[in-house]
Design a protein around this motif. Structure first.
Motif, PDB file in Angstrom:
ATOM      1  N   TYR A   7       8.666  85.584  54.181  1.00  8.60           N
ATOM      2  CA  TYR A   7      10.107  85.606  53.972  1.00  8.60           C
ATOM      3  C   TYR A   7      10.748  84.516  54.830  1.00  8.60           C
ATOM      4  CZ  TYR A   7       9.296  90.206  51.912  1.00  8.60           C
ATOM      5  OH  TYR A   7       8.854  91.240  51.138  1.00  8.60           O
ATOM      6  N   THR A   8      11.828  83.927  54.319  1.00  7.92           N
ATOM      7  CA  THR A   8      12.585  82.919  55.074  1.00  7.92           C
ATOM      8  C   THR A   8      14.058  83.287  55.027  1.00  7.92           C
ATOM      9  OG1 THR A   8      13.179  80.588  55.207  1.00  7.92           O
ATOM     10  CG2 THR A   8      12.725  81.440  53.016  1.00  7.92           C
ATOM     11  N   ALA A   9      14.731  83.132  56.152  1.00  4.96           N
ATOM     12  CA  ALA A   9      16.154  83.477  56.263  1.00  4.96           C
ATOM     13  C   ALA A   9      17.046  82.248  56.368  1.00  4.96           C
ATOM     14  CB  ALA A   9      16.370  84.364  57.473  1.00  4.96           C
ATOM     15  N   ASN A  10      16.531  81.072  56.098  1.00  5.68           N
ATOM     16  CA  ASN A  10      17.327  79.849  56.199  1.00  5.68           C
ATOM     17  C   ASN A  10      18.376  79.817  55.091  1.00  5.68           C
ATOM     18  OD1 ASN A  10      15.736  79.033  58.336  1.00  5.68           O
ATOM     19  ND2 ASN A  10      14.272  77.942  57.015  1.00  5.68           N
ATOM     20  N   GLY A  11      19.651  79.634  55.464  1.00  2.81           N
ATOM     21  CA  GLY A  11      20.737  79.555  54.499  1.00  2.81           C
ATOM     22  C   GLY A  11      21.125  80.867  53.875  1.00  2.81           C
ATOM     23  N   PHE A  12      20.711  81.974  54.475  1.00  4.51           N
ATOM     24  CA  PHE A  12      21.023  83.280  53.891  1.00  4.51           C
ATOM     25  C   PHE A  12      22.521  83.557  53.943  1.00  4.51           C
ATOM     26  CE2 PHE A  12      21.649  87.861  54.334  1.00  4.51           C
ATOM     27  CZ  PHE A  12      21.005  88.326  53.196  1.00  4.51           C
ATOM     28  N   VAL A  13      23.160  83.214  55.081  1.00  2.00           N
ATOM     29  CA  VAL A  13      24.590  83.489  55.228  1.00  2.00           C
ATOM     30  C   VAL A  13      25.399  82.619  54.284  1.00  2.00           C
ATOM     31  CG1 VAL A  13      26.517  83.488  56.853  1.00  2.00           C
ATOM     32  CG2 VAL A  13      24.236  84.216  57.606  1.00  2.00           C
ATOM     33  N   GLU A  14      25.071  81.299  54.178  1.00  6.39           N
ATOM     34  CA  GLU A  14      25.816  80.404  53.308  1.00  6.39           C
ATOM     35  C   GLU A  14      25.682  80.809  51.854  1.00  6.39           C
ATOM     36  OE1 GLU A  14      23.823  79.578  55.621  1.00  6.39           O
ATOM     37  OE2 GLU A  14      25.040  78.535  57.137  1.00  6.39           O
ATOM     38  N   LYS A  15      24.541  81.338  51.480  1.00 16.57           N
ATOM     39  CA  LYS A  15      24.333  81.735  50.084  1.00 16.57           C
ATOM     40  C   LYS A  15      25.114  82.986  49.723  1.00 16.57           C
ATOM     41  CE  LYS A  15      19.674  79.780  49.880  1.00 16.57           C
ATOM     42  NZ  LYS A  15      18.244  80.101  49.693  1.00 16.57           N
ATOM     43  N   ASN A  16      25.436  83.800  50.707  1.00 19.61           N
ATOM     44  CA  ASN A  16      26.045  85.091  50.427  1.00 19.61           C
ATOM     45  C   ASN A  16      27.471  85.192  50.955  1.00 19.61           C
ATOM     46  OD1 ASN A  16      23.673  86.936  49.356  1.00 19.61           O
ATOM     47  ND2 ASN A  16      22.844  85.685  51.013  1.00 19.61           N
ATOM     48  N   VAL A  17      28.182  84.060  51.129  1.00 18.44           N
ATOM     49  CA  VAL A  17      29.582  84.071  51.543  1.00 18.44           C
ATOM     50  C   VAL A  17      30.424  84.282  50.300  1.00 18.44           C
ATOM     51  CG1 VAL A  17      31.458  82.785  52.592  1.00 18.44           C
ATOM     52  CG2 VAL A  17      29.160  82.636  53.534  1.00 18.44           C
ATOM     53  N   GLU A  18      30.792  85.484  50.015  1.00 19.81           N
ATOM     54  CA  GLU A  18      31.595  85.812  48.841  1.00 19.81           C
ATOM     55  C   GLU A  18      32.803  86.617  49.288  1.00 19.81           C
ATOM     56  OE1 GLU A  18      29.163  87.790  46.058  1.00 19.81           O
ATOM     57  OE2 GLU A  18      27.770  86.129  45.796  1.00 19.81           O
ATOM     58  N   THR A  19      33.801  85.948  49.836  1.00 13.95           N
ATOM     59  CA  THR A  19      35.011  86.614  50.341  1.00 13.95           C
ATOM     60  C   THR A  19      36.055  86.695  49.241  1.00 13.95           C
ATOM     61  OG1 THR A  19      35.868  84.519  51.131  1.00 13.95           O
ATOM     62  CG2 THR A  19      34.568  85.809  52.680  1.00 13.95           C
ATOM     63  N   LEU A  20      36.945  87.639  49.385  1.00 11.71           N
ATOM     64  CA  LEU A  20      38.047  87.785  48.444  1.00 11.71           C
ATOM     65  C   LEU A  20      39.168  86.805  48.799  1.00 11.71           C
ATOM     66  CD1 LEU A  20      38.194  91.682  48.223  1.00 11.71           C
ATOM     67  CD2 LEU A  20      37.096  90.089  46.630  1.00 11.71           C
ATOM     68  N   SER A  21      39.826  86.312  47.787  1.00 10.07           N
ATOM     69  CA  SER A  21      40.936  85.386  48.030  1.00 10.07           C
ATOM     70  C   SER A  21      42.153  86.146  48.549  1.00 10.07           C
ATOM     71  CB  SER A  21      41.294  84.639  46.731  1.00 10.07           C
ATOM     72  OG  SER A  21      41.714  85.589  45.744  1.00 10.07           O
ATOM     73  N   ALA A  22      43.038  85.422  49.253  1.00  3.37           N
ATOM     74  CA  ALA A  22      44.234  86.054  49.825  1.00  3.37           C
ATOM     75  C   ALA A  22      45.170  86.538  48.738  1.00  3.37           C
ATOM     76  CB  ALA A  22      44.945  85.072  50.755  1.00  3.37           C
ATOM     77  N   GLU A  23      45.285  85.760  47.621  1.00  4.87           N
ATOM     78  CA  GLU A  23      46.158  86.170  46.547  1.00  4.87           C
ATOM     79  C   GLU A  23      45.716  87.503  45.943  1.00  4.87           C
ATOM     80  OE1 GLU A  23      44.821  83.337  46.881  1.00  4.87           O
ATOM     81  OE2 GLU A  23      46.482  81.916  47.245  1.00  4.87           O
ATOM     82  N   LEU A  24      44.396  87.642  45.781  1.00  8.10           N
ATOM     83  CA  LEU A  24      43.876  88.899  45.221  1.00  8.10           C
ATOM     84  C   LEU A  24      44.142  90.067  46.170  1.00  8.10           C
ATOM     85  CD1 LEU A  24      42.368  90.347  42.986  1.00  8.10           C
ATOM     86  CD2 LEU A  24      40.210  89.734  44.104  1.00  8.10           C
ATOM     87  N   LYS A  25      44.038  89.821  47.474  1.00 11.48           N
ATOM     88  CA  LYS A  25      44.320  90.881  48.444  1.00 11.48           C
ATOM     89  C   LYS A  25      45.792  91.249  48.432  1.00 11.48           C
ATOM     90  CE  LYS A  25      40.529  89.644  51.524  1.00 11.48           C
ATOM     91  NZ  LYS A  25      40.156  89.160  52.866  1.00 11.48           N
ATOM     92  N   ASP A  26      46.686  90.236  48.358  1.00 12.67           N
ATOM     93  CA  ASP A  26      48.119  90.520  48.309  1.00 12.67           C
ATOM     94  C   ASP A  26      48.481  91.279  47.051  1.00 12.67           C
ATOM     95  OD1 ASP A  26      48.335  89.239  50.664  1.00 12.67           O
ATOM     96  OD2 ASP A  26      48.966  87.313  49.799  1.00 12.67           O
ATOM     97  N   LEU A  27      47.852  90.869  45.921  1.00  9.23           N
ATOM     98  CA  LEU A  27      48.117  91.548  44.661  1.00  9.23           C
ATOM     99  C   LEU A  27      47.656  93.006  44.705  1.00  9.23           C
ATOM    100  CD1 LEU A  27      49.141  91.358  41.741  1.00  9.23           C
ATOM    101  CD2 LEU A  27      46.838  90.581  41.080  1.00  9.23           C
TER     102      LEU A  27
END
Length: 328
Positions: free
Chosen positions: A5-25
């Motif tokens: 198993y390799t963990a290189n780039g695991f965080v960059e691949k899984n950065v899926e944050t919600l947009s601010a507009e969607l949160k405000d809505l």
């Protein structure tokens, strides 16, 4: 086979944050359920149901939104993994591995090669090898002392775990490679743990035999203290019963002998009286035979003679000469 198993780039691949507009809505939604969901996701917008737009957010609120934006899939996975590790630490999980005894799945049939292959692919052989090479048995100091201190004499049980380990090592000829003493636990190999268990079991059995002998001795002593008086009383009662029976037999024999003597005496007296009476009766009969009229007086004889003479005359007159001859 071997898996890497390799963990290189695991965080960059899984950065899926919600947009601010969607949160405000979501925060300004009229549905209470949606508001609660986004209120939990945006703690800065929990003051009112209609949240401000992203262009009107102040710098401090923008920092909180930026923190909320940092909640990615990786952080959620890390939080979930931490929760899982906490649950595992609070519980005692057990894993069950299922192995097919034969490819056809028939009952009462074991294919040793197929079973060994499944064990090898499942990693059991490697796990067994690692457990043999490592220290699978881990016991804290208090448990180890309470379990194996009984192998030492009572005076040496308070010297500590290091003294106990030293003594057991000399007895079992164990080296430092067989076990290690940590700050709070003791690490042992499986072979040494099995030998210690056998030694403890032998010690317990020996103590059990000693206690059994002691208990039997106590029980025998109590039995003797109870049985000896009872046996003495029983023997005394038997002796008294024999004496009573002997006295009863002697009294019965004496009464029998006395009654027999009385009976013999009475019998002899009765026989004598009977013999005398019989003799007198016999003498009387003989006398009557010899002289039937020996007891008659003169007047009686004269009266009898006249009676006989009258009868004789009557018989002669009647010409009964036979009867007359008898009377004559």
């Amino acid at each position: 086979g071997e898996v890497r198993y390799t963990a290189n780039g695991f965080v960059e691949k899984n950065v899926e944050t919600l947009s601010a507009e969607l949160k405000d809505l979501g925060s300004s939604s009229t549905l209470p359920f949606i508001q609660r969901l986004f209120r939990n996701a945006t703690p800065a917008d929990s003051d009112s149901g209609n949240g401000p737009s992203s262009s009107q957010i102040q710098p401090k609120k923008r920092n909180s939104v930026q923190k909320v934006r940092g909640v990615s899939v990786a952080s959620q996975f890390r939080a979930s993994l931490s929760s899982l590790v906490g649950d595992l630490e609070r519980t005692a999980p057990h894993f069950v591995r299922c192995i097919k005894p034969n490819p056809q799945k028939k009952p009462n049939s074991l294919d040793s090669g197929e079973t060994l292959r499944q064990l090898r692919y499942a990693g059991m052989m490697e796990t067994i090898r690692i457990r043999r090479e490592g220290y699978p048995t881990r016991i804290d100091h208090e448990t180890f002392v309470s379990k194996f201190a009984l192998l030492l004499p009572s005076k040496e049980r308070e010297y500590g775990i290091h003294y106990l380990v030293q003594i057991l090592s000399s007895w079992l000829r164990a080296t430092d490679a067989d076990w290690q003493v940590g700050h709070s636990k003791l690490f042992l190999k499986s072979e040494l743990a099995a030998r210690l268990d056998r030694l403890t079991e032998t010690r317990i059995r020996a103590c059990a035999r000693i206690l059994t002998r002691f208990g039997r001795g106590v029980a025998q002593g109590r039995a003797v203290r109870v049985l000896v008086p009872w046996v003495r009383y029983r023997l005394y009662w038997i002796l008294e019963q024999r004496r009573y029976d002997a006295a009863t037999n002697i009294a019965a024999i004496w009464r029998t002998h006395r009654a027999r003597d009385r009976f013999q005496t009475v019998k002899w007296v009765v026989i004598k009286l009977q013999s005398r009476k019989r003799r007198e009766v016999a003498k009387l009969r003989v006398r009557l035979i010899r002289d039937p009229y020996g007891d008659f007086g003169f007047k009686e004889m004269e009266k009898l003679l006249r009676t006989v003479q009258t009868d004789l005359d009557e018989k002669v007159a009647e010409k009964e000469f036979v009867r007359a001859a008898e009377l004559e």
